[in-house]
Scaffold this motif. Sequence first.
Motif, mmCIF file in Angstrom:
data_model
loop_
_atom_site.group_PDB
_atom_site.id
_atom_site.type_symbol
_atom_site.label_atom_id
_atom_site.label_comp_id
_atom_site.label_asym_id
_atom_site.label_seq_id
_atom_site.Cartn_x
_atom_site.Cartn_y
_atom_site.Cartn_z
ATOM 1 N N MET A 164 0.698 -1.150 -0.185
ATOM 2 C CA MET A 164 -0.044 -0.029 -0.067
ATOM 3 C C MET A 164 1.028 1.343 0.049
ATOM 4 O O MET A 164 1.692 1.355 0.702
ATOM 5 C CB MET A 164 -0.885 -0.003 1.179
ATOM 6 C CG MET A 164 -1.899 1.298 1.379
ATOM 7 S SD MET A 164 -2.939 1.392 2.687
ATOM 8 C CE MET A 164 -3.094 -0.314 3.263
ATOM 9 N N LEU A 165 0.724 2.049 -0.775
ATOM 10 C CA LEU A 165 1.266 3.429 -1.102
ATOM 11 C C LEU A 165 0.533 4.609 -0.414
ATOM 12 O O LEU A 165 -0.444 5.049 -0.996
ATOM 13 C CB LEU A 165 1.688 3.707 -2.440
ATOM 14 C CG LEU A 165 2.604 4.747 -2.779
ATOM 15 C CD1 LEU A 165 3.709 4.852 -2.068
ATOM 16 C CD2 LEU A 165 2.633 4.867 -4.305
ATOM 17 N N LYS A 166 0.943 5.103 0.587
ATOM 18 C CA LYS A 166 0.340 6.160 1.406
ATOM 19 C C LYS A 166 0.806 7.526 0.790
ATOM 20 O O LYS A 166 1.795 7.865 0.605
ATOM 21 C CB LYS A 166 0.566 6.324 2.771
ATOM 22 C CG LYS A 166 -0.197 5.149 3.663
ATOM 23 C CD LYS A 166 0.000 5.411 5.129
ATOM 24 C CE LYS A 166 -0.647 4.108 5.751
ATOM 25 N NZ LYS A 166 -0.253 4.287 7.402
ATOM 26 N N LEU A 167 -0.200 8.455 0.126
ATOM 27 C CA LEU A 167 0.152 9.745 -0.507
ATOM 28 C C LEU A 167 -0.928 10.717 -0.080
ATOM 29 O O LEU A 167 -1.729 10.508 0.453
ATOM 30 C CB LEU A 167 -0.078 9.212 -2.078
ATOM 31 C CG LEU A 167 0.556 8.246 -2.765
ATOM 32 C CD1 LEU A 167 0.110 7.819 -4.031
ATOM 33 C CD2 LEU A 167 1.920 8.681 -2.803
ATOM 34 N N GLY A 168 -0.338 11.754 -0.437
ATOM 35 C CA GLY A 168 -1.191 13.081 -0.474
ATOM 36 C C GLY A 168 -2.164 13.103 -1.223
ATOM 37 O O GLY A 168 -2.463 12.206 -2.067
ATOM 38 N N ASN A 169 -2.856 14.458 -1.478
ATOM 39 C CA ASN A 169 -3.251 14.516 -2.509
ATOM 40 C C ASN A 169 -2.850 14.288 -4.063
ATOM 41 O O ASN A 169 -1.945 14.909 -4.432
ATOM 42 C CB ASN A 169 -4.201 15.748 -2.489
ATOM 43 C CG ASN A 169 -5.192 16.188 -3.773
ATOM 44 O OD1 ASN A 169 -5.598 15.288 -4.478
ATOM 45 N ND2 ASN A 169 -5.638 17.283 -3.851
ATOM 46 N N THR A 183 -5.043 7.562 0.111
ATOM 47 C CA THR A 183 -4.583 9.202 0.652
ATOM 48 C C THR A 183 -4.835 9.013 2.167
ATOM 49 O O THR A 183 -5.179 8.780 2.955
ATOM 50 C CB THR A 183 -6.105 10.003 0.061
ATOM 51 O OG1 THR A 183 -6.251 9.781 -1.133
ATOM 52 C CG2 THR A 183 -5.811 11.371 0.649
ATOM 53 N N ASP A 184 -3.429 9.772 2.604
ATOM 54 C CA ASP A 184 -3.129 9.836 3.851
ATOM 55 C C ASP A 184 -3.486 11.305 4.306
ATOM 56 O O ASP A 184 -2.672 12.241 3.635
ATOM 57 C CB ASP A 184 -1.906 9.716 4.331
ATOM 58 C CG ASP A 184 -1.521 9.797 5.706
ATOM 59 O OD1 ASP A 184 -2.016 10.472 6.420
ATOM 60 O OD2 ASP A 184 -0.406 9.012 6.070
ATOM 61 N N THR A 185 -4.398 11.599 5.052
ATOM 62 C CA THR A 185 -4.832 13.149 5.203
ATOM 63 C C THR A 185 -3.485 13.946 5.612
ATOM 64 O O THR A 185 -3.636 15.187 5.744
ATOM 65 C CB THR A 185 -5.940 13.063 6.164
ATOM 66 O OG1 THR A 185 -5.984 12.484 7.284
ATOM 67 C CG2 THR A 185 -7.353 12.617 5.180
ATOM 68 N N LYS A 186 -2.847 13.261 6.493
ATOM 69 C CA LYS A 186 -1.682 13.959 7.136
ATOM 70 C C LYS A 186 -0.630 14.500 6.146
ATOM 71 O O LYS A 186 0.031 15.360 6.335
ATOM 72 C CB LYS A 186 -0.954 13.031 8.033
ATOM 73 C CG LYS A 186 -1.602 12.598 9.290
ATOM 74 C CD LYS A 186 -0.767 11.756 10.354
ATOM 75 C CE LYS A 186 -1.153 10.445 9.836
ATOM 76 N NZ LYS A 186 -0.792 9.515 10.780
ATOM 77 N N LEU A 187 -0.996 13.794 4.653
ATOM 78 C CA LEU A 187 0.105 14.120 3.832
ATOM 79 C C LEU A 187 -0.496 15.348 2.748
ATOM 80 O O LEU A 187 0.051 15.748 1.832
ATOM 81 C CB LEU A 187 0.733 13.043 3.165
ATOM 82 C CG LEU A 187 1.274 12.035 3.784
ATOM 83 C CD1 LEU A 187 1.726 10.762 3.012
ATOM 84 C CD2 LEU A 187 2.782 12.644 4.346
ATOM 85 N N VAL A 188 -1.911 15.408 3.139
ATOM 86 C CA VAL A 188 -2.444 16.417 2.243
ATOM 87 C C VAL A 188 -2.285 18.032 2.709
ATOM 88 O O VAL A 188 -2.254 18.184 3.523
ATOM 89 C CB VAL A 188 -4.140 16.342 1.897
ATOM 90 C CG1 VAL A 188 -4.801 17.475 1.457
ATOM 91 C CG2 VAL A 188 -4.319 14.756 1.507
#
Length: 116
Positions: A1-6, A71-76
């Motif tokens: 799993m790849l955690k990304l921002g927007n 989508t990781d909300t901490k990275l948005v």
Amino acid sequence: MLKLGNIDLSRDLSAVQDFSNAITAALKWSGVKGSQLGYQVFNLSSGSPKSLRSMIEALSKAMGKKVDMVTDTKLVREGEASIVFGDNSKFSQATGWYSSSQSEEQLIQGFLEDLD
């Protein structure tokens, strides 16, 4: 799993080969005309925004890898511009250089060549 921002954004992405060729063009230009014209400020860019989501999906497909994006909300980043790209026309006119990363396909090919 790849955690990304927007990743529903578009950015001006280029392959390393493009910038290497641009720097070579700038050095040639400065050697020929630089002493006559003084210093100049240029933008180096492809001039063409690309969808981050689309690029990630296309690159993973080209590499034969499945990427589960979350989508990781901490990275948005709040208030981030949805589209950002540069204007390379001044540099192109001065040096004759043009980006080879105009299309998504060209950019993916450049990325894959960088991996070799």
